[in-house]
Design a protein around this motif. Structure first.
Motif, PDB file in Angstrom:
ATOM      1  N   LEU A  11      -9.795  15.078  64.901  1.00 15.39           N
ATOM      2  CA  LEU A  11      -8.952  14.236  64.047  1.00 15.39           C
ATOM      3  C   LEU A  11      -9.619  12.894  63.768  1.00 15.39           C
ATOM      4  N   ALA A  12     -10.163  12.282  64.823  1.00 18.68           N
ATOM      5  CA  ALA A  12     -10.786  10.964  64.672  1.00 18.68           C
ATOM      6  C   ALA A  12     -12.049  11.042  63.827  1.00 18.68           C
ATOM      7  N   VAL A  13     -12.883  12.058  64.072  1.00 16.32           N
ATOM      8  CA  VAL A  13     -14.135  12.192  63.315  1.00 16.32           C
ATOM      9  C   VAL A  13     -13.846  12.506  61.858  1.00 16.32           C
ATOM     10  N   ARG A  14     -12.827  13.304  61.594  1.00 17.21           N
ATOM     11  CA  ARG A  14     -12.476  13.631  60.203  1.00 17.21           C
ATOM     12  C   ARG A  14     -12.119  12.368  59.424  1.00 17.21           C
ATOM     13  N   LEU A  15     -11.285  11.528  60.013  1.00 15.59           N
ATOM     14  CA  LEU A  15     -10.887  10.287  59.341  1.00 15.59           C
ATOM     15  C   LEU A  15     -12.065   9.341  59.190  1.00 15.59           C
ATOM     16  N   THR A  16     -12.828   9.150  60.260  1.00 15.30           N
ATOM     17  CA  THR A  16     -13.951   8.205  60.241  1.00 15.30           C
ATOM     18  C   THR A  16     -15.043   8.653  59.278  1.00 15.30           C
ATOM     19  N   ALA A  17     -15.399   9.946  59.319  1.00 18.08           N
ATOM     20  CA  ALA A  17     -16.482  10.441  58.470  1.00 18.08           C
ATOM     21  C   ALA A  17     -16.135  10.340  56.995  1.00 18.08           C
ATOM     22  N   THR A  49     -13.083  -2.316  56.928  1.00 19.50           N
ATOM     23  CA  THR A  49     -12.381  -1.033  57.031  1.00 19.50           C
ATOM     24  C   THR A  49     -12.363  -0.591  58.490  1.00 19.50           C
ATOM     25  N   SER A  50     -11.253  -0.827  59.161  1.00 20.10           N
ATOM     26  CA  SER A  50     -11.183  -0.503  60.589  1.00 20.10           C
ATOM     27  C   SER A  50     -11.138   1.000  60.838  1.00 20.10           C
ATOM     28  N   THR A  51     -10.639   1.781  59.870  1.00 16.54           N
ATOM     29  CA  THR A  51     -10.569   3.238  60.061  1.00 16.54           C
ATOM     30  C   THR A  51     -11.936   3.903  59.966  1.00 16.54           C
ATOM     31  N   SER A  52     -12.977   3.163  59.613  1.00 18.12           N
ATOM     32  CA  SER A  52     -14.325   3.734  59.589  1.00 18.12           C
ATOM     33  C   SER A  52     -14.988   3.677  60.959  1.00 18.12           C
ATOM     34  N   HIS A  53     -14.238   3.333  61.997  1.00 13.97           N
ATOM     35  CA  HIS A  53     -14.774   3.253  63.358  1.00 13.97           C
ATOM     36  C   HIS A  53     -14.039   4.223  64.273  1.00 13.97           C
ATOM     37  N   LEU A  54     -14.795   4.917  65.097  1.00 15.46           N
ATOM     38  CA  LEU A  54     -14.188   5.815  66.077  1.00 15.46           C
ATOM     39  C   LEU A  54     -13.359   5.054  67.107  1.00 15.46           C
ATOM     40  N   THR A  55     -13.687   3.787  67.328  1.00 19.54           N
ATOM     41  CA  THR A  55     -12.905   2.978  68.261  1.00 19.54           C
ATOM     42  C   THR A  55     -11.457   2.918  67.828  1.00 19.54           C
ATOM     43  N   PHE A  56     -11.243   2.775  66.546  1.00 23.76           N
ATOM     44  CA  PHE A  56      -9.883   2.671  65.996  1.00 23.76           C
ATOM     45  C   PHE A  56      -9.218   4.038  65.911  1.00 23.76           C
ATOM     46  N   SER A  57      -9.877   4.990  65.241  1.00 23.14           N
ATOM     47  CA  SER A  57      -9.251   6.293  64.995  1.00 23.14           C
ATOM     48  C   SER A  57      -9.073   7.102  66.278  1.00 23.14           C
TER      49      SER A  57
END
Length: 225
Positions: free
Chosen positions: A158-164, A95-103
């Motif tokens: 935005l990134a933390v919301r998706l990753t978390a 799951t690449s969206t579980s990383h802040l690097t991606f999001s």
């Protein structure tokens, strides 16, 4: 054996020093040619209805001053994040969206493009937007500071919301599945039912988070016009 609970989010798995985990980001592209094998098919009709609804909604949010075709940027963002969120629910797919690097790379690039466009082309509008209408003069410096900070942290939120949200569901599924080793048979059946319900919830979260990141990106772009 898994030595660390967070090792399920470890992107360092490789073969001949090639990080194959990140290749899961492009698995969604496999669904694109399939929809054109036979037209109209069910997948093409359903996806076309979703895109049409999103186009109308994004068009209303962007307003009459938006450029033609600008809605497709956010439709592509929604599709890309949705494919990665949904495919991450399958076993052995990273799951690449579980990383802040991606999001963060997605949200930061969008936010920077909005900021550059706004400050270069609509400088007065950007300055006016920092002070809400009706603000007392004594509070104007504080409002400028608050609006500046809230604007700067937008890509991070935005990134933390998706990753978390993606990490939370996956961790819960992993924790429950790891407890089933020493359970009796009747409890394992209950555990499987709970896992199926959680998997259904995670499927809904995958769609909702894709929609949220696309909608918020649309709202942020509307503020610079």
């Amino acid at each position: 054996m898994m030595t660390n609970l967070f090792s399920i989010f470890d992107p360092s798995t490789n073969l001949f020093n090639i990080p194959f985990n990140w290749l899961s980001t492009f698995l969604g592209l496999m669904f694109i040619p399939y929809s054109f094998w036979l037209i109209p098919n069910r997948q093409f009709i359903i996806w076309n209805m979703i895109i049409s609804k999103l186009h109308l909604e994004f068009k209303n949010l962007l307003g009459p001053n938006s450029f033609k075709g600008s809605t497709f940027i956010f439709i592509s963002l929604f599709s890309f994040v949705l494919f990665n969120n949904f495919l991450g629910l399958f076993p052995y797919i990273f799951t690449s969206t579980s990383h802040l690097t991606f999001s963060l790379s997605i949200t930061l690039s969008l936010w920077l493009s909005f900021m550059f466009y706004g400050w270069i082309n609509n400088s007065n509008h950007m300055f006016i937007h920092m002070i809400p209408q009706g603000t007392p003069p004594i509070l104007m410096p504080f409002m400028v500071l608050i609006e500046t900070i809230s604007n700067i942290i937008r890509p991070g939120t935005l990134a933390v919301r998706l990753t978390a949200n993606m990490i939370a569901g996956h961790l819960l599924l992993t924790l429950l599945s790891s407890t089933g080793i020493n359970m009796p048979n009747y409890l394992i059946i209950i555990l499987i039912i709970i896992q199926m319900l959680l998997l259904s919830l995670e499927s809904a979260v995958a769609v909702i988070q894709s929609y949220v990141i696309a909608i918020l990106s649309t709202l942020y772009s509307n503020e610079v016009n």
